[in-house]
Design a protein around this motif. Sequence first.
Motif, PDB file in Angstrom:
ATOM      1  N   GLY A  64       8.573   6.628  15.864  1.00 42.57           N
ATOM      2  CA  GLY A  64       7.233   6.278  16.161  1.00 42.57           C
ATOM      3  C   GLY A  64       6.453   5.283  15.459  1.00 42.57           C
ATOM      4  O   GLY A  64       5.276   4.959  15.910  1.00 42.57           O
ATOM      5  N   LEU A  65       7.015   4.497  14.397  1.00 40.06           N
ATOM      6  CA  LEU A  65       6.205   3.346  13.763  1.00 40.06           C
ATOM      7  C   LEU A  65       6.282   2.242  14.364  1.00 40.06           C
ATOM      8  O   LEU A  65       7.496   1.647  14.306  1.00 40.06           O
ATOM      9  CB  LEU A  65       7.205   3.267  12.278  1.00 40.06           C
ATOM     10  N   HIS A  81      10.333  -4.503   9.164  1.00 39.49           N
ATOM     11  CA  HIS A  81       9.144  -5.142   8.718  1.00 39.49           C
ATOM     12  C   HIS A  81       8.094  -4.476   9.862  1.00 39.49           C
ATOM     13  O   HIS A  81       8.180  -4.553  10.901  1.00 39.49           O
ATOM     14  CB  HIS A  81       9.188  -6.709   8.985  1.00 39.49           C
ATOM     15  N   LEU A  82       6.752  -3.995   8.980  1.00 37.24           N
ATOM     16  CA  LEU A  82       5.867  -3.491   9.992  1.00 37.24           C
ATOM     17  C   LEU A  82       4.683  -4.497  10.347  1.00 37.24           C
ATOM     18  O   LEU A  82       4.135  -5.124   9.223  1.00 37.24           O
ATOM     19  CB  LEU A  82       5.049  -2.090   9.332  1.00 37.24           C
ATOM     20  N   TYR A  83       4.383  -4.831  11.496  1.00 33.20           N
ATOM     21  CA  TYR A  83       3.387  -5.887  12.139  1.00 33.20           C
ATOM     22  C   TYR A  83       2.286  -5.206  12.257  1.00 33.20           C
ATOM     23  O   TYR A  83       1.534  -5.288  13.384  1.00 33.20           O
ATOM     24  CB  TYR A  83       3.992  -6.574  13.119  1.00 33.20           C
ATOM     25  N   ARG A  84       1.703  -4.218  11.306  1.00 32.95           N
ATOM     26  CA  ARG A  84       0.312  -3.971  11.546  1.00 32.95           C
ATOM     27  C   ARG A  84      -0.224  -3.186  10.256  1.00 32.95           C
ATOM     28  O   ARG A  84       1.060  -3.149   9.283  1.00 32.95           O
ATOM     29  CB  ARG A  84       0.144  -2.792  12.462  1.00 32.95           C
ATOM     30  N   LYS A  85      -1.197  -2.827   9.853  1.00 27.97           N
ATOM     31  CA  LYS A  85      -1.559  -2.263   8.744  1.00 27.97           C
ATOM     32  C   LYS A  85      -0.782  -1.067   8.436  1.00 27.97           C
ATOM     33  O   LYS A  85      -0.500  -0.253   9.314  1.00 27.97           O
ATOM     34  CB  LYS A  85      -3.227  -1.930   8.525  1.00 27.97           C
ATOM     35  N   LEU A  86      -0.561  -0.706   7.240  1.00 30.84           N
ATOM     36  CA  LEU A  86      -0.031   0.628   6.978  1.00 30.84           C
ATOM     37  C   LEU A  86      -0.917   1.607   6.775  1.00 30.84           C
ATOM     38  O   LEU A  86      -1.992   1.255   5.882  1.00 30.84           O
ATOM     39  CB  LEU A  86       0.723   0.511   5.441  1.00 30.84           C
ATOM     40  N   VAL A  92       5.095   9.674   4.430  1.00 32.52           N
ATOM     41  CA  VAL A  92       5.766  10.930   4.431  1.00 32.52           C
ATOM     42  C   VAL A  92       5.714  11.696   3.004  1.00 32.52           C
ATOM     43  O   VAL A  92       5.219  12.838   2.789  1.00 32.52           O
ATOM     44  CB  VAL A  92       7.111  10.999   4.715  1.00 32.52           C
ATOM     45  N   TRP A  93       5.984  10.926   1.707  1.00 36.03           N
ATOM     46  CA  TRP A  93       5.736  11.264   0.527  1.00 36.03           C
ATOM     47  C   TRP A  93       5.689   9.909  -0.195  1.00 36.03           C
ATOM     48  O   TRP A  93       6.048   8.889   0.173  1.00 36.03           O
ATOM     49  CB  TRP A  93       6.829  12.014   0.093  1.00 36.03           C
ATOM     50  N   SER A  94       5.066  10.305  -1.369  1.00 36.70           N
ATOM     51  CA  SER A  94       4.924   9.334  -2.798  1.00 36.70           C
ATOM     52  C   SER A  94       5.398  10.049  -3.907  1.00 36.70           C
ATOM     53  O   SER A  94       5.111  10.919  -4.006  1.00 36.70           O
ATOM     54  CB  SER A  94       3.770   8.616  -2.644  1.00 36.70           C
TER      55      SER A  94
END
Length: 110
Positions: A64-65, A81-86, A92-94
């Motif tokens: 869904g990303l 590579h994500l083409y929008r803001k994160l 999910v976790w950090s």
Amino acid sequence: MLIYKIFRAEEWATLQADGETVGAPIDVADRYIHFSTADTVAETAAKYFSGATGLMLLAVETDGLEPLKWEPARKDVLFPHLYRKLRMDDVVWSKPLTVIDGVHQFPDLA
């Protein structure tokens, strides 16, 4: 599938405070957010974060990303590579990415 982003403390703080981010300086320059897979994240840490402390490792689910593209990078390996803001709700976790004897210590990524 989980993918991973390494942030410096100030980049992580921005995401937490604002709820979204355009990423690190390299992400801003390239106009997408760079991620690594479980197989490539240690090499990413060694190549781009050598000697750096105070890092955070973020895990993000690919399902869904959107818009997420897999594109060739180092050694023609495909990287996400994500083409929008994160967004904070993408995370999910950090976990802190500690350094022992100059080597980043990764949690279990399975």
